[in-house]
Design a protein around this motif. Structure first.
Motif, PDB file in Angstrom:
ATOM      1  N   GLU A 114      50.156  81.784  56.983  1.00  0.00           N
ATOM      2  CA  GLU A 114      50.287  83.243  56.866  1.00  0.00           C
ATOM      3  C   GLU A 114      51.251  83.769  57.933  1.00  0.00           C
ATOM      4  O   GLU A 114      52.056  84.675  57.676  1.00  0.00           O
ATOM      5  CB  GLU A 114      48.908  83.904  57.016  1.00  0.00           C
ATOM      6  N   GLY A 456      43.386  81.458  59.114  1.00  0.00           N
ATOM      7  CA  GLY A 456      44.415  81.350  58.085  1.00  0.00           C
ATOM      8  C   GLY A 456      44.341  79.982  57.446  1.00  0.00           C
ATOM      9  O   GLY A 456      43.263  79.379  57.378  1.00  0.00           O
ATOM     10  N   ARG A 467      41.394  75.792  55.389  1.00  0.00           N
ATOM     11  CA  ARG A 467      41.241  76.990  56.210  1.00  0.00           C
ATOM     12  C   ARG A 467      41.059  76.617  57.673  1.00  0.00           C
ATOM     13  O   ARG A 467      40.277  75.737  58.011  1.00  0.00           O
ATOM     14  CB  ARG A 467      40.009  77.792  55.753  1.00  0.00           C
ATOM     15  N   TRP A 482      50.724  86.793  62.487  1.00  0.00           N
ATOM     16  CA  TRP A 482      51.138  87.587  61.320  1.00  0.00           C
ATOM     17  C   TRP A 482      51.090  89.068  61.638  1.00  0.00           C
ATOM     18  O   TRP A 482      51.933  89.839  61.183  1.00  0.00           O
ATOM     19  CB  TRP A 482      50.309  87.248  60.080  1.00  0.00           C
ATOM     20  N   ALA A 503      44.830  88.292  57.057  1.00  0.00           N
ATOM     21  CA  ALA A 503      45.504  87.046  56.677  1.00  0.00           C
ATOM     22  C   ALA A 503      45.349  86.804  55.175  1.00  0.00           C
ATOM     23  O   ALA A 503      46.247  86.249  54.528  1.00  0.00           O
ATOM     24  CB  ALA A 503      44.923  85.881  57.476  1.00  0.00           C
ATOM     25  N   PHE A 507      48.141  85.698  52.424  1.00  0.00           N
ATOM     26  CA  PHE A 507      48.017  84.476  51.624  1.00  0.00           C
ATOM     27  C   PHE A 507      48.160  84.789  50.133  1.00  0.00           C
ATOM     28  O   PHE A 507      48.830  84.055  49.399  1.00  0.00           O
ATOM     29  CB  PHE A 507      46.671  83.791  51.905  1.00  0.00           C
TER      30      PHE A 507
END
Ligand code: SF4
Length: 707
Positions: A114, A456, A467, A482, A503, A507
């Motif tokens: 991300e 993320g 993850r 991000w 995030a 995504f």
């Protein structure tokens, strides 16, 4: 948000490309108990020494806790809004004055997908330059280029299950026992339970070669000759799959002719590689007679001025025998970093756009419309080494470094450090207050969340998206990368494009772009994940791509013999780049090879915090063959000065039969903050592969003397 209840969180290890699942149970006082996640397909509960020591590396001692800006009196603490305003204002000013190519981002395979996506979108989509590259350029760019040349896309065909099912595992330029330990243990289990054979091809004996049924200690830079010889042998011994070659490939005859000119027989291959003829013959026979063969390649192949040719020489042998896309066989690139693959997916490399799209007019137009970015970059940017050369020439005035330390890790690192001092604006997003890059003259220092705090996804070597989840409160005012990049994007006037709340928002957009106008002609498609709810994203189980919407996932590519080229045929590619750029001389009679050690990671900012990890190999060293030690008057455990045309180091001497005569090996991890005399990046030449831009880090001409 972080759940502060002391419950166990499933996350992923932040070190290597194996991508092991980790269970982290916070202890309520900033630490956590760490164990392997038995449900994660990559590691099934196992962790290596680095992964299992993660709980020892969570302290706040060296952390950067708030934003800082350089003022007259030095670095001063400022509010986030002031720091972000300053970055946006300075970037805007420099672009307006000098053009968009006067700015650059240098990213990291440590970043989450991300974070990578948003940084790439800001630079390529809205600042209008493709000067965004990553330390993954130093890691696997040659594999990317080789895959694209052969397959028409940057696709790793196989899965980890193939390593369990193979009958022959060929390691080329890979010390997997140290650098991909959990995956290596998995392959060792195959050897012990199913009798799989190991062939290890490496100029240096390693812990991986100690388990080898056949070790080929070839001369540096001769991998392409070895695999060219293998292709000739397969052709001359009737082992080719002529039907597959005819139906699914192109370019075989020219490639075979070139291979004959490089290594036309077993004897010629032995001569070219410095191996014995019986050893070469044994390897050729093993490969020829074992249908289920996986060839694994890593930095010894990639970090080379002819790395892409080496990759294609390997791929040629698998294509010629149709050993690809089927269980237990295929070429397999072992990525070094935890998210080198995720970075490739979002286009973190200067020569890619996003979602594995390139700088072709249709792809540029597609991404422009998807991002609503009229000023999108329309040509490739500068790759890592060229980027820092442009900084040294004063052409790039502003650089934003995120999560990496180029003043240590790039070749010719002293030149990199002096180039950084020339910048008008050096922004560094970091976990730590100080490192060699920060100390080279940072203007703005932004505190980024670290592993355990950020959230993320990452993608491992078998294309499995996992993850990383937060289980600790952020240190001080640290924020996700991000968010930091998005805030600057908004301040540059692109409010709608960077209006992410989480995030998960990033995504979903990334996944939607992968599927946007994708009729199956692009390999990277995770459209099935584009509609995840926040809860589904939070609980996302590890998943391999491709994962197109409405279609069953397929774990392996090319099972049907269809590739991603225009005619759907794979390409044989003949090696053409000369073996090694620099000759040794009377003044530089040896070759310096650099690499990783078992218990350290990159420039040690995290692993260096664990005394247990530090105990394995506690100080910078150079490994020397006993004959060279005698020749140059070196004592085991004494000190030596290693000199190249680019710099010098003082290193402890390890005399070892593992080393080839005429070669030195030194690890890459030490730097100014922990051993100023051991910064080997400063010794390495910055020659790069013409196709991948990856630098040669394995064969710099060098001299050694007692110190
Ligand atoms: Fe982490 Fe790699 Fe070790 Fe797995 S093998 S625990 S991903 S360093």
């Amino acid at each position: 948000t972080v759940d502060t209840k002391l419950r166990t969180v499933r996350t992923a290890c932040p070190y290597c490309g194996v991508g092991c699942g980790v269970l982290a149970t916070p202890d309520g006082s900033g630490g956590a108990a760490i164990s392997g996640d038995p449900s994660h397909p990559a590691n099934l509960g196992r962790l290596c020494s680095k992964g299992s020591a993660l709980g020892e590396t969570l302290g706040l001692e060296s952390r950067l806790l708030y934003p800082m800006i350089r003022c007259k009196g030095g670095m001063q603490r400022v509010a986030w809004s002031d720091a972000l305003d300053h970055v946006a204002t300075r970037l805007k000013h420099i672009v307006a004055r000098d053009g968009e190519d006067a700015v650059a981002f240098y990213l990291s395979g440590q970043m989450l997908t991300e974070d990578y996506y948003v940084a790439n979108k800001l630079m390529k989509g809205f600042l209008g330059s493709a000067n965004v590259d990553t330390n993954s350029r130093l890691c696997m760019a040659s594999s990317v280029a080789g895959h694209r040349r052969a397959f028409g896309a940057d696709t790793v065909p196989g899965t980890y299950e193939d390593l369990d099912q193979a009958d022959l595992l060929v390691f080329v330029g890979s010390n997997a026992a140290w650098c991909h330990p959990v995956l290596y243990q998995r392959m060792l289990a195959n050897k012990q339970t199913r009798g799989a054979k190991f062939v290890v091809i490496d100029p240096r004996r390693t812990d991986t070669s100690s388990e080898a049924d056949l070790f080929l200690g070839l001369k540096p830079g001769t991998d392409a000759a070895l695999f060219s010889g293998l292709l000739v042998h397969l052709a001359d011994s009737g082992a080719l799959d002529g039907d597959y070659i005819a139906r699914h490939t192109a370019g075989f005859d020219e490639t075979l002719a070139r291979a004959r000119s490089l290594a036309g027989s077993t004897a010629a291959t032995a001569l070219a590689t410095g191996l014995s003829e019986p050893d070469v013959a044994a390897f050729f026979k093993l490969f020829r007679d074992t249908p289920k063969v996986v060839t694994l390649y890593s930095q010894g192949v990639n970090q080379s001025a002819q790395g892409t040719d080496k990759v294609n020489a390997i791929l040629n042998c698998h294509l010629a025998t149709a050993r690809i896309g089927k269980p237990g066989m295929g070429p397999f690139s072992l990525t070094g970093q935890p998210n080198a693959m995720g970075g490739r997916e979002v286009g973190g490399l200067a020569n890619q756009l996003a979602a594995h799209m390139g700088f072709t007019p249709p792809d540029i137009d597609r991404v422009r419309r998807f991002w609503k970015a009229p000023d999108i970059a329309t040509h490739e940017g500068l790759k890592a080494v060229a980027m820092f050369e442009a900084i040294a020439r004063g052409e790039i005035k502003a650089l934003w470094v995120i999560g990496t330390n180029p003043a240590v890790s790039l070749p010719d690192a002293d030149l990199v450090r002096s180039a950084l001092k020339k910048l008008e604006l050096l922004v560094v997003s970091e976990n730590v207050r100080s490192n060699d890059t920060v100390d080279a003259g940072v203007h703005v220092l932004l505190p980024a969340q670290a592993w355990g705090e950020k959230s993320g996804t990452v993608t491992n070597s078998e294309r499995r998206i996992s993850r990383q989840r937060a289980f600790l409160a952020p240190a001080g005012e640290a924020m996700p990368d991000w968010w930091i990049v998005s805030q600057v994007g908004k301040r540059l006037g692109h409010t709608a494009a960077f209006d992410y709340m989480s995030a998960a928002d990033v995504f979903r957009e990334h996944a939607a772009l992968s599927a946007f106008e994708n009729d199956g002609s692009r390999d990277f498609d995770i459209g099935a994940l584009a509609t995840l709810s926040d809860d589904e994203y939070d609980s996302l189980a590890p998943v391999q791509w491709p994962a197109p919407a409405g279609k069953p996932p397929s774990p392996r590519f090319f099972a049907d013999g269809a590739f991603f080229t225009n005619d759907r045929k794979a390409r044989f590619v003949a090696p053409e780049v000369p073996a090694l750029r620099d000759e040794t001389t009377a003044a530089r009679p040896l070759r310096l090879n650099t690499g990783r050690i078992r218990d350290q990671w990159h420039t040690m900012t995290r692993t260096g915090l664990s005394p247990r990890l530090g105990a394995h190999l506690p100080e910078p060293f150079v490994e020397v063959h006993p004959d060279d030690a005698l020749k140059y008057g070196l004592m085991h455990d004494g000190f030596a000065k290693v000199i190249t045309d680019h710099g010098q180091c003082i290193l402890k001497v390890v005399v070892s039969e593992r080393q080839q005569r005429g070669m030195l090996f030194a690890p890459i991890h030490w730097n100014e903050s922990n051993a100023s005399h051991g910064r080997v990046g400063a010794l390495v030449a910055s020659h790069t592969d013409p196709f991948s831009g990856q630098p040669e880090a394995k064969a710099t001409p060098a001299a050694i003397s007692p110190y």
